[in-house]
Design a protein around this motif. Sequence first.
Motif, short mmCIF file in Angstrom:
data_model
loop_
_atom_site.label_atom_id
_atom_site.label_comp_id
_atom_site.label_asym_id
_atom_site.label_seq_id
_atom_site.Cartn_x
_atom_site.Cartn_y
_atom_site.Cartn_z
N SER A 140 0.82 -1.21 0.00
CA SER A 140 0.00 0.00 0.00
C SER A 140 0.85 1.26 0.00
CB SER A 140 -0.91 0.02 1.23
OG SER A 140 -1.72 -1.12 1.30
N LEU A 141 2.12 1.08 0.31
CA LEU A 141 3.06 2.19 0.37
C LEU A 141 4.33 1.77 -0.40
CD1 LEU A 141 3.64 5.02 1.70
CD2 LEU A 141 4.71 3.76 3.58
N PRO A 142 4.24 1.68 -1.73
CA PRO A 142 5.40 1.22 -2.52
C PRO A 142 6.63 2.06 -2.23
CG PRO A 142 3.42 1.26 -3.87
CD PRO A 142 3.07 1.94 -2.58
N PHE A 143 7.77 1.37 -2.10
CA PHE A 143 8.97 2.01 -1.55
C PHE A 143 10.14 1.88 -2.51
CE2 PHE A 143 11.99 3.07 1.85
CZ PHE A 143 11.22 3.92 2.63
N PRO A 144 10.91 2.94 -2.71
CA PRO A 144 12.10 2.83 -3.55
C PRO A 144 13.08 1.81 -2.99
CG PRO A 144 12.07 4.92 -2.35
CD PRO A 144 10.74 4.30 -2.15
N GLY A 145 13.73 1.07 -3.88
CA GLY A 145 14.62 0.00 -3.46
C GLY A 145 13.91 -1.32 -3.32
N PHE A 146 12.57 -1.30 -3.40
CA PHE A 146 11.76 -2.52 -3.27
C PHE A 146 10.72 -2.56 -4.39
CE2 PHE A 146 13.33 -1.56 0.96
CZ PHE A 146 13.69 -2.79 1.49
N ASN A 236 -0.97 7.55 1.11
CA ASN A 236 -0.54 7.23 -0.25
C ASN A 236 -1.74 6.93 -1.15
OD1 ASN A 236 1.79 6.53 -2.10
ND2 ASN A 236 0.64 4.61 -2.17
N GLY A 237 -2.83 6.45 -0.55
CA GLY A 237 -4.02 6.17 -1.33
C GLY A 237 -4.80 7.40 -1.71
N VAL A 238 -4.74 8.44 -0.88
CA VAL A 238 -5.54 9.64 -1.14
C VAL A 238 -4.72 10.80 -1.70
CG1 VAL A 238 -7.27 9.02 0.59
CG2 VAL A 238 -5.34 10.45 1.27
N ALA A 239 -3.42 10.84 -1.38
CA ALA A 239 -2.57 11.95 -1.84
C ALA A 239 -1.16 11.44 -2.08
CB ALA A 239 -2.58 13.10 -0.83
N PRO A 240 -0.97 10.61 -3.12
CA PRO A 240 0.35 10.00 -3.33
C PRO A 240 1.47 11.00 -3.58
CG PRO A 240 -1.12 9.61 -5.20
CD PRO A 240 -1.96 10.16 -4.10
N SER A 241 1.13 12.18 -4.08
CA SER A 241 2.18 13.17 -4.34
C SER A 241 2.86 13.62 -3.05
CB SER A 241 1.60 14.39 -5.07
OG SER A 241 0.60 15.02 -4.30
N LEU A 242 2.13 13.58 -1.94
CA LEU A 242 2.73 13.94 -0.65
C LEU A 242 3.78 12.89 -0.25
CD1 LEU A 242 -0.37 15.15 1.42
CD2 LEU A 242 1.36 16.54 0.26
N ILE A 243 3.48 11.63 -0.50
CA ILE A 243 4.44 10.57 -0.21
C ILE A 243 5.63 10.67 -1.16
CG2 ILE A 243 4.79 8.08 -0.07
CD1 ILE A 243 3.01 9.20 2.13
#
Length: 261
Positions: A140-146, A236-243
Amino acid sequence: MQLENARILLTGASGGLGQELAQQLTDAGAALLLAGRDSGRLGSLVASLGPGAASICADLGRPDGIAALAGAAREFDINVLINNAGIGAFGLFEHQDWATIEQVLATNLEAPIHLTQALLPWLKAQPQAAIVNIGSTFGSLPFPGFAAYSAAKAGLRGFSQALRRELADSLVAVIHLAPRAIDTPLNSDAVKALNRALKNHSDSAEEVARQVVRALRRGHGEHHFGFPERLFAWLNGVAPSLIDRGLAGKLAIIKQHGSSS
């Protein structure tokens, strides 16, 4: 769900979380069929759990492994499937070889979908049944490096949601669980160093297993473990640009550790 009479197939049983889950589910009164690829660890675990446990060595990446496991599960008379088997792969996506990426997708996404389909007719015939998919916050929170791992876990979450809605008129509960980082041997030295550098919290396998058992007793829905990770996943589901902006500030650290993975 009443665990006292549950008969559970647990994949990935020889791993850190799997072993702890096996112990806590046994303590709750469930009978367990433990699946994994390490016959020695499985044998030791079965011996420690007592007469209510059995094991089968199977490769979930092979169709014949799925068929053998599904057959053993029917013979064991299961009414709960816990898709726990998984592998990680930390590193910069462009530097990872395709064999690693393919294995991550096959183990974390294709295998649980394949095994679920093989056992679904059996589970639908039970008076009460459940399918439990162990995902990850990174679904639900895709992460760089993964990248590959996040893709697989996001796919598992989507599969869980769709199947839960498809089975809404049945007696089969579909439960998706998303732990944050777990302190198990699955973590490489590079992952441990990254978590220290980013001050990411890791939960013990014992604590995560306790939450899984609690969610299984409730018998439905989707559960994210850990704060603030649960909040960030929602955001991340409602405002992915913030993440996007938040993780951009950590990218140099992630790339530093990812390059050494």
